[in-house]
Design an enzyme around this catalytic site. Structure first.
Site, short mmCIF file in Angstrom:
data_model
loop_
_atom_site.label_atom_id
_atom_site.label_comp_id
_atom_site.label_asym_id
_atom_site.label_seq_id
_atom_site.Cartn_x
_atom_site.Cartn_y
_atom_site.Cartn_z
N TYR A 1 56.76 74.63 50.59
CA TYR A 1 57.60 73.68 51.32
C TYR A 1 58.86 74.42 51.80
O TYR A 1 59.61 74.98 50.99
CB TYR A 1 58.01 72.49 50.45
CG TYR A 1 56.88 71.52 50.10
CD1 TYR A 1 55.59 71.65 50.63
CD2 TYR A 1 57.10 70.44 49.25
CE1 TYR A 1 54.58 70.76 50.31
CE2 TYR A 1 56.09 69.54 48.92
CZ TYR A 1 54.83 69.71 49.45
OH TYR A 1 53.82 68.82 49.13
N ARG B 1 58.71 60.92 62.94
CA ARG B 1 57.66 61.92 62.75
C ARG B 1 56.63 61.86 63.89
O ARG B 1 56.15 62.89 64.35
CB ARG B 1 56.97 61.74 61.40
CG ARG B 1 56.18 62.96 61.02
CD ARG B 1 55.57 62.85 59.65
NE ARG B 1 56.54 62.94 58.58
CZ ARG B 1 56.21 62.90 57.29
NH1 ARG B 1 54.94 62.77 56.94
NH2 ARG B 1 57.14 63.00 56.36
N TRP C 1 50.18 60.77 47.78
CA TRP C 1 51.06 61.34 48.81
C TRP C 1 50.90 60.56 50.11
O TRP C 1 49.93 59.83 50.29
CB TRP C 1 50.85 62.83 49.01
CG TRP C 1 49.52 63.39 49.43
CD1 TRP C 1 48.55 63.87 48.58
CD2 TRP C 1 49.03 63.64 50.76
NE1 TRP C 1 47.49 64.37 49.30
CE2 TRP C 1 47.75 64.26 50.64
CE3 TRP C 1 49.52 63.42 52.04
CZ2 TRP C 1 46.98 64.63 51.75
CZ3 TRP C 1 48.76 63.79 53.14
CH2 TRP C 1 47.50 64.38 53.00
N SER C 2 51.89 60.72 50.99
CA SER C 2 51.97 59.93 52.23
C SER C 2 51.75 58.44 51.96
O SER C 2 50.93 57.78 52.61
CB SER C 2 50.99 60.42 53.30
OG SER C 2 51.46 61.60 53.89
N PRO C 3 52.50 57.86 51.02
CA PRO C 3 52.27 56.45 50.68
C PRO C 3 52.63 55.51 51.82
O PRO C 3 52.17 54.37 51.83
CB PRO C 3 53.19 56.23 49.48
CG PRO C 3 54.26 57.27 49.61
CD PRO C 3 53.58 58.47 50.21
N LEU C 4 53.41 56.00 52.80
CA LEU C 4 53.72 55.16 53.98
C LEU C 4 52.99 55.64 55.21
O LEU C 4 53.40 55.36 56.34
CB LEU C 4 55.24 55.15 54.25
CG LEU C 4 56.10 54.51 53.16
CD1 LEU C 4 57.58 54.54 53.56
CD2 LEU C 4 55.66 53.07 52.90
N GLN D 1 46.86 64.14 42.84
CA GLN D 1 47.71 63.75 43.96
C GLN D 1 46.85 63.66 45.22
O GLN D 1 46.69 64.63 45.94
CB GLN D 1 48.86 64.76 44.16
CG GLN D 1 49.82 64.27 45.23
CD GLN D 1 51.12 65.05 45.32
OE1 GLN D 1 51.49 65.48 46.40
NE2 GLN D 1 51.83 65.21 44.23
#
Ligand code: NAP
Length: 336
Positions: free
Chosen positions: A70, A253, A230-233, A202
């Site tokens: 990251y 984004r 991950w990417s819960p939205l 994950q």
């Protein structure tokens, strides 16, 4: 797991990490975009990253999710700087290995022993700590542009060594394509060989990406894994800020990454979002809060990994911790 809080903690409740002895906040802080550069623009600069970490900790959050690549290592370094002024023991840090960490070096990616050993040293060094609570295998080595055919037993033994020497507490697996048989194979093999199993997972999981419901979550329950979606939205789509037929807001984004717009701004997803908005209106909450609360109501889910670009977004999202959905609302969203 899920909503079964074991303790109160200034708003964010604390839950068991699957079948492990660890306790974590029921919403984790994602740091994927810390220091991430695209077209010369850094998405989350150092000061903003520090403000996000501060806001998360002030809300009682303890569970920080990162990875070696990251921001090309900047995310871990910034977390390390931030942690240096705090009590390291109060936080649960998860990082990941797999993606290339050096160009043109055939041993600097994947799950081979050399890469894993060098990576764990570098991760701990950047984070300024001598242990990690969770180390995820970021991919299994397929369905990715990075080829890796390291034998399962090689990386199980290497990772087990990290647990035995105390540098890692728990092993995790992160997936793009959720294949339950891989979790089962790895954990059965680990058991046969007396090695450390995977205890955390994950996967991508949100109201518009539900592939894990076909088998993967059953495997997670069977092996008592802590599940941290991950990417819960759905990359921000479920916040409700995108409107059908309109250009994405500047700096969102979907505006910055056209592939996000292509993947998420679809008619089918807008149909789901309509139900999310309706439930949010009934509760006086926001679509982001309802979407996160829905995940938290799944028994198998431990802690969604919340991404936020701004402190306002983060504070809105953490509000999901106080939101209860009725069984009918959970079902309506599941059926959406
Ligand atoms: N294991 C893996 O393979 C993997 C893969 C991806 C991510 N992750 C982890 O999961 C974390 C979260 O992933 P993600 O960033 O994709 O999560 P996400 O929650 O689906 O999307 C986060 C993005 O949505 C927008 N957003 C968030 N809250 C909002 C709000 N309240 N209102 C409006 N917009 C909002 C922001 O983007 P904009 O404002 O820029 O639009 C934010 O960067 C990452 O940080 C990382 O730690 C892991």
């Amino acid at each position: 797991m899920g909503m079964a809080a074991v303790d109160g903690c200034m708003g964010l409740d604390v839950v068991p990490l699957g079948g492990t002895g660890a306790r974590v906040s029921s919403l984790a802080l994602g740091t994927w975009r810390f220091g991430r550069e695209r077209d010369g623009v850094v998405e989350i600069e150092r000061d903003r990253a520090m403000a996000l970490l501060d806001a998360y900790a002030e809300a009682g959050g303890t569970f920080i999710d990162t990875a070696d690549f990251y921001g090309d290592g900047r995310a871990e370094s910034w977390i390390g700087e931030w942690l240096a002024d705090r009590d390291r023991a109060s936080f649960v840090i998860a990082s990941k290995v797999f993606w290339p960490t050096r160009e043109d070096d055939p041993n600097a990616h994947g799950l081979g022993r050399k890469h894993l050993r060098r990576s764990i040293d570098e991760i701990l060094d950047r984070l300024g700590t001598d242990y990690l609570e969770v180390l995820y295998v970021n991919r299994w080595g397929d369905h990715t542009p990075v080829e890796d055919d390291t034998p399962l037993e090689e990386y199980l033994r290497t990772l087990t060594g990290f647990v035995e020497d105390g540098r890692v507490h728990y092993l995790g697996t992160s997936t793009m394509v959720p294949e339950a048989w891989k979790v089962a194979r790895a954990n059965e093999r680990a058991q046969q060989l007396g090695l450390e199993p995977f205890t955390v997972a994950q996967p991508r999981y949100n109201l518009v990406n539900r592939a894990v419901e076909h088998g993967y979550l059953n495997a997670a329950s069977t092996y008592d894994l802590g599940v941290c979606p991950w990417s819960p939205l759905a990359g921000g789509f479920l916040s409700g800020k995108y409107r059908r037929g309109e250009d994405p807001p500047a700096w969102s984004r979907a505006a910055v990454e056209p592939e996000v717009a292509g993947a998420y701004l679809t008619d089918e997803n807008y149909e789901t979002l309509a139900d999310v908005r309706a439930v949010a209106d009934d509760l006086g909450a926001t679509p982001a809060q309802v979407s996160l609360a829905w995940l938290r109501h799944r028994d198998v889910v431990t802690a969604p990994v919340v991404g936020a670009r701004t402190v306002d977004q983060l504070q809105e999202n953490l509000g999901a911790a106080d939101l209860s959905l009725s069984d009918k609302q959970v079902q309506r969203l599941a059926d959406a």
